[in-house]
Enzyme design. Structure first.
Site, PDB file in Angstrom:
ATOM      1  N   LYS A  40      16.097  -2.522 -48.152  1.00 27.98           N
ATOM      2  CA  LYS A  40      16.142  -2.477 -49.613  1.00 27.98           C
ATOM      3  C   LYS A  40      14.899  -1.710 -50.085  1.00 27.98           C
ATOM      4  O   LYS A  40      13.849  -1.895 -49.483  1.00 27.98           O
ATOM      5  CB  LYS A  40      16.099  -3.893 -50.207  1.00 27.98           C
ATOM      6  CG  LYS A  40      17.243  -4.801 -49.749  1.00 27.98           C
ATOM      7  CD  LYS A  40      16.938  -6.262 -50.123  1.00 27.98           C
ATOM      8  CE  LYS A  40      17.956  -7.212 -49.506  1.00 27.98           C
ATOM      9  NZ  LYS A  40      17.641  -8.628 -49.713  1.00 27.98           N
TER      10      LYS A  40
ATOM     11  N   GLU B 245      19.227 -11.698 -56.594  1.00 30.07           N
ATOM     12  CA  GLU B 245      18.032 -11.200 -55.897  1.00 30.07           C
ATOM     13  C   GLU B 245      16.740 -11.692 -56.546  1.00 30.07           C
ATOM     14  O   GLU B 245      16.664 -11.795 -57.768  1.00 30.07           O
ATOM     15  CB  GLU B 245      18.004  -9.671 -55.957  1.00 30.07           C
ATOM     16  CG  GLU B 245      18.300  -8.970 -54.669  1.00 30.07           C
ATOM     17  CD  GLU B 245      17.298  -9.197 -53.542  1.00 30.07           C
ATOM     18  OE1 GLU B 245      16.167  -9.663 -53.790  1.00 30.07           O
ATOM     19  OE2 GLU B 245      17.656  -8.901 -52.403  1.00 30.07           O
ATOM     20  N   ASP B 246      15.718 -11.948 -55.720  1.00 33.22           N
ATOM     21  CA  ASP B 246      14.414 -12.340 -56.276  1.00 33.22           C
ATOM     22  C   ASP B 246      13.383 -11.227 -56.125  1.00 33.22           C
ATOM     23  O   ASP B 246      12.259 -11.378 -56.590  1.00 33.22           O
ATOM     24  CB  ASP B 246      13.875 -13.596 -55.578  1.00 33.22           C
ATOM     25  CG  ASP B 246      13.426 -13.302 -54.162  1.00 33.22           C
ATOM     26  OD1 ASP B 246      14.198 -12.649 -53.418  1.00 33.22           O
ATOM     27  OD2 ASP B 246      12.304 -13.688 -53.796  1.00 33.22           O
TER      28      ASP B 246
ATOM     29  N   THR C   6      11.505 -19.686 -48.567  1.00 30.14           N
ATOM     30  CA  THR C   6      10.829 -19.473 -47.289  1.00 30.14           C
ATOM     31  C   THR C   6       9.611 -18.564 -47.429  1.00 30.14           C
ATOM     32  O   THR C   6       8.859 -18.415 -46.470  1.00 30.14           O
ATOM     33  CB  THR C   6      11.818 -18.870 -46.259  1.00 30.14           C
ATOM     34  OG1 THR C   6      12.707 -18.018 -46.957  1.00 30.14           O
ATOM     35  CG2 THR C   6      12.586 -19.942 -45.539  1.00 30.14           C
TER      36      THR C   6
ATOM     37  N   LYS D   5       7.966  -9.478 -50.386  1.00 34.30           N
ATOM     38  CA  LYS D   5       9.278 -10.065 -50.690  1.00 34.30           C
ATOM     39  C   LYS D   5      10.398  -9.037 -50.544  1.00 34.30           C
ATOM     40  O   LYS D   5      10.327  -7.953 -51.130  1.00 34.30           O
ATOM     41  CB  LYS D   5       9.285 -10.666 -52.096  1.00 34.30           C
ATOM     42  CG  LYS D   5       8.492 -11.949 -52.151  1.00 34.30           C
ATOM     43  CD  LYS D   5       8.700 -12.689 -53.455  1.00 34.30           C
ATOM     44  CE  LYS D   5       7.954 -14.017 -53.403  1.00 34.30           C
ATOM     45  NZ  LYS D   5       7.970 -14.701 -54.695  1.00 34.30           N
TER      46      LYS D   5
ATOM     47  N   ASP E 226      20.974 -12.973 -51.852  1.00 31.97           N
ATOM     48  CA  ASP E 226      19.798 -12.756 -51.019  1.00 31.97           C
ATOM     49  C   ASP E 226      19.425 -14.137 -50.469  1.00 31.97           C
ATOM     50  O   ASP E 226      19.893 -15.156 -50.993  1.00 31.97           O
ATOM     51  CB  ASP E 226      18.689 -12.176 -51.906  1.00 31.97           C
ATOM     52  CG  ASP E 226      17.369 -12.083 -51.192  1.00 31.97           C
ATOM     53  OD1 ASP E 226      17.322 -11.468 -50.130  1.00 31.97           O
ATOM     54  OD2 ASP E 226      16.371 -12.630 -51.713  1.00 31.97           O
ATOM     55  N   LEU E 227      18.608 -14.207 -49.433  1.00 26.33           N
ATOM     56  CA  LEU E 227      18.283 -15.527 -48.863  1.00 26.33           C
ATOM     57  C   LEU E 227      16.920 -16.041 -49.345  1.00 26.33           C
ATOM     58  O   LEU E 227      16.836 -16.956 -50.158  1.00 26.33           O
ATOM     59  CB  LEU E 227      18.315 -15.441 -47.332  1.00 26.33           C
ATOM     60  CG  LEU E 227      17.969 -16.731 -46.604  1.00 26.33           C
ATOM     61  CD1 LEU E 227      19.009 -17.806 -46.839  1.00 26.33           C
ATOM     62  CD2 LEU E 227      17.836 -16.476 -45.097  1.00 26.33           C
ATOM     63  N   ASP E 228      15.858 -15.387 -48.831  1.00 23.95           N
ATOM     64  CA  ASP E 228      14.504 -15.866 -49.137  1.00 23.95           C
ATOM     65  C   ASP E 228      14.210 -15.684 -50.616  1.00 23.95           C
ATOM     66  O   ASP E 228      14.267 -14.572 -51.136  1.00 23.95           O
ATOM     67  CB  ASP E 228      13.474 -15.066 -48.327  1.00 23.95           C
ATOM     68  CG  ASP E 228      13.560 -15.360 -46.832  1.00 23.95           C
ATOM     69  OD1 ASP E 228      14.150 -16.385 -46.477  1.00 23.95           O
ATOM     70  OD2 ASP E 228      13.036 -14.572 -46.042  1.00 23.95           O
TER      71      ASP E 228
ATOM     72  N   SER F  77      20.689 -10.216 -46.733  1.00 21.21           N
ATOM     73  CA  SER F  77      19.269 -10.510 -46.575  1.00 21.21           C
ATOM     74  C   SER F  77      18.599  -9.568 -45.581  1.00 21.21           C
ATOM     75  O   SER F  77      19.232  -9.095 -44.645  1.00 21.21           O
ATOM     76  CB  SER F  77      19.125 -11.957 -46.067  1.00 21.21           C
ATOM     77  OG  SER F  77      17.833 -12.191 -45.577  1.00 21.21           O
ATOM     78  N   ALA F  78      17.300  -9.329 -45.795  1.00 23.76           N
ATOM     79  CA  ALA F  78      16.525  -8.510 -44.856  1.00 23.76           C
ATOM     80  C   ALA F  78      16.094  -9.319 -43.641  1.00 23.76           C
ATOM     81  O   ALA F  78      15.633  -8.763 -42.641  1.00 23.76           O
ATOM     82  CB  ALA F  78      15.291  -7.971 -45.571  1.00 23.76           C
TER      83      ALA F  78
HETATM   84  P1  B16 Z   1      12.305 -12.101 -41.006  1.00 16.31           P
HETATM   85  P2  B16 Z   1      15.329 -11.722 -48.034  1.00 16.31           P
HETATM   86  C1  B16 Z   1      13.219 -11.171 -46.479  1.00 16.31           C
HETATM   87  O1  B16 Z   1      14.336 -11.951 -46.785  1.00 16.31           O
HETATM   88  C2  B16 Z   1      11.949 -11.775 -47.026  1.00 16.31           C
HETATM   89  O2  B16 Z   1      11.942 -11.757 -48.436  1.00 16.31           O
HETATM   90  C3  B16 Z   1      10.767 -10.981 -46.518  1.00 16.31           C
HETATM   91  O3  B16 Z   1       9.558 -11.537 -46.988  1.00 16.31           O
HETATM   92  C4  B16 Z   1      10.788 -10.972 -44.981  1.00 16.31           C
HETATM   93  O4  B16 Z   1       9.730 -10.201 -44.469  1.00 16.31           O
HETATM   94  C5  B16 Z   1      12.123 -10.403 -44.515  1.00 16.31           C
HETATM   95  O5  B16 Z   1      13.183 -11.170 -45.052  1.00 16.31           O
HETATM   96  C6  B16 Z   1      12.255 -10.384 -43.014  1.00 16.31           C
HETATM   97  O6  B16 Z   1      12.335 -11.696 -42.549  1.00 16.31           O
HETATM   98  O7  B16 Z   1      10.913 -11.960 -40.536  1.00 16.31           O
HETATM   99  O8  B16 Z   1      12.831 -13.513 -41.028  1.00 16.31           O
HETATM  100  O9  B16 Z   1      13.262 -11.159 -40.307  1.00 16.31           O
HETATM  101  O10 B16 Z   1      14.533 -11.998 -49.251  1.00 16.31           O
HETATM  102  O11 B16 Z   1      15.863 -10.304 -47.922  1.00 16.31           O
HETATM  103  O12 B16 Z   1      16.391 -12.774 -47.771  1.00 16.31           O
HETATM  104 MG    MG Z   2      14.425 -12.431 -51.343  1.00 20.46          MG
END
Ligand code: B16
Ligand code: MG
Length: 219
Positions: A146, A170-171, A18, A46, A10-12, A115-116
């Site tokens: 997810k 994953e976090d 972030t 998240k 996962d990224l964030d 990642s989302a």
């Molecule tokens: P963006 P992940 C997610 O990333 C974040 O955890 C979530 O807080 C955020 O709203 C989502 O990405 C969308 O991000 O606005 O940059 O498209 O944890 O799945 O890496």
């Molecule tokens: Mg995350």
């Protein structure tokens, strides 16, 4: 026997922190709408898509809005979020991540991002780790958020590795659930209380030793 596995990050919250920038950007929108939005509320966002995040914030404040307004706030939020990423560099990679990526490369393992976020690529570029990833699946590539396992299943498929041989870092609770639903090994990065559904849980990558990764490869 082929010991090549798919390690899906996962990224964030896993590679970079972030969440703090998402928080600042959402807080501006919430303030303008007179909605009380705290760090605790931020936990709800998240792993959740941008569109769903806005809906959660509006629900918190009992605010009804037109699609036009929502679209405007989504653009504003992302522009503000991106402004925090301008100076991002490798110093923002979370402790221990680099060491694991290097080990996986040395061991010729499949490495993917799941990642989302729709901003995943520029973040990987800015932090200088884009080249570690064989496959990137992000918010631009999936239709189901997810805990639907689509993002991780796509990543494993692109790596040509079966879900049972995929390991997900994953976090978020939704992300751990997605990995479990996808029949993958789930590794929670963060709090044991929050991520209790994960098969393994580590506070961060510094508390995960190399032997553990080697044992996952050998399985
Ligand atoms: P963006 P992940 C997610 O990333 C974040 O955890 C979530 O807080 C955020 O709203 C989502 O990405 C969308 O991000 O606005 O940059 O498209 O944890 O799945 O890496
Ligand atoms: Mg995350």
């Amino acid at each position: 026997m082929n010991n090549k596995k798919a390690f899906i990050f996962d990224l964030d919250g896993v590679i970079v922190d972030t969440a703090k920038y998402h928080f600042l950007a959402w807080q501006k929108i919430a303030k303008a709408l007179n909605i009380n939005f705290t760090h605790e509320h931020n936990e709800l966002l998240k792993g959740v898509s941008r569109v769903r995040s806005l809906d959660i914030i509006l629900e918190l404040g009992n605010v009804q809005a037109s699609q036009e307004d929502k679209d405007k706030w989504l653009i504003q939020k992302n522009e503000d979020y991106l402004s925090y990423l301008v100076d991002m560099n490798e110093s923002e990679i979370l402790p221990g991540v680099f060491k694991i990526l290097q080990l996986l490369k040395e061991k010729n393992q499949g490495i993917a991002l799941g990642s989302a976020s729709k901003n995943a690529r520029p973040i990987l570029e800015k932090t200088g780790i884009l080249s570690y990833f064989d496959v990137i699946v992000d918010g631009n590539d999936v239709t189901n958020a997810k805990p639907d396992p689509e993002v991780f299943l796509k990543a494993a498929q692109l790596l040509n590795i079966s879900p049972e041989d995929a390991i997900v870092f994953e976090d978020s609770v939704a992300g751990v659930q997605a990995a479990n639903i996808g029949k993958m090994t789930s590794i929670g990065i963060g709090s044991k209380t929050i991520l209790h559904e994960a098969q393994y849980i580590f506070k961060d990558f510094t508390s995960m030793d190399i032997q553990f990764i080697k044992s996952l490869i050998a399985k």
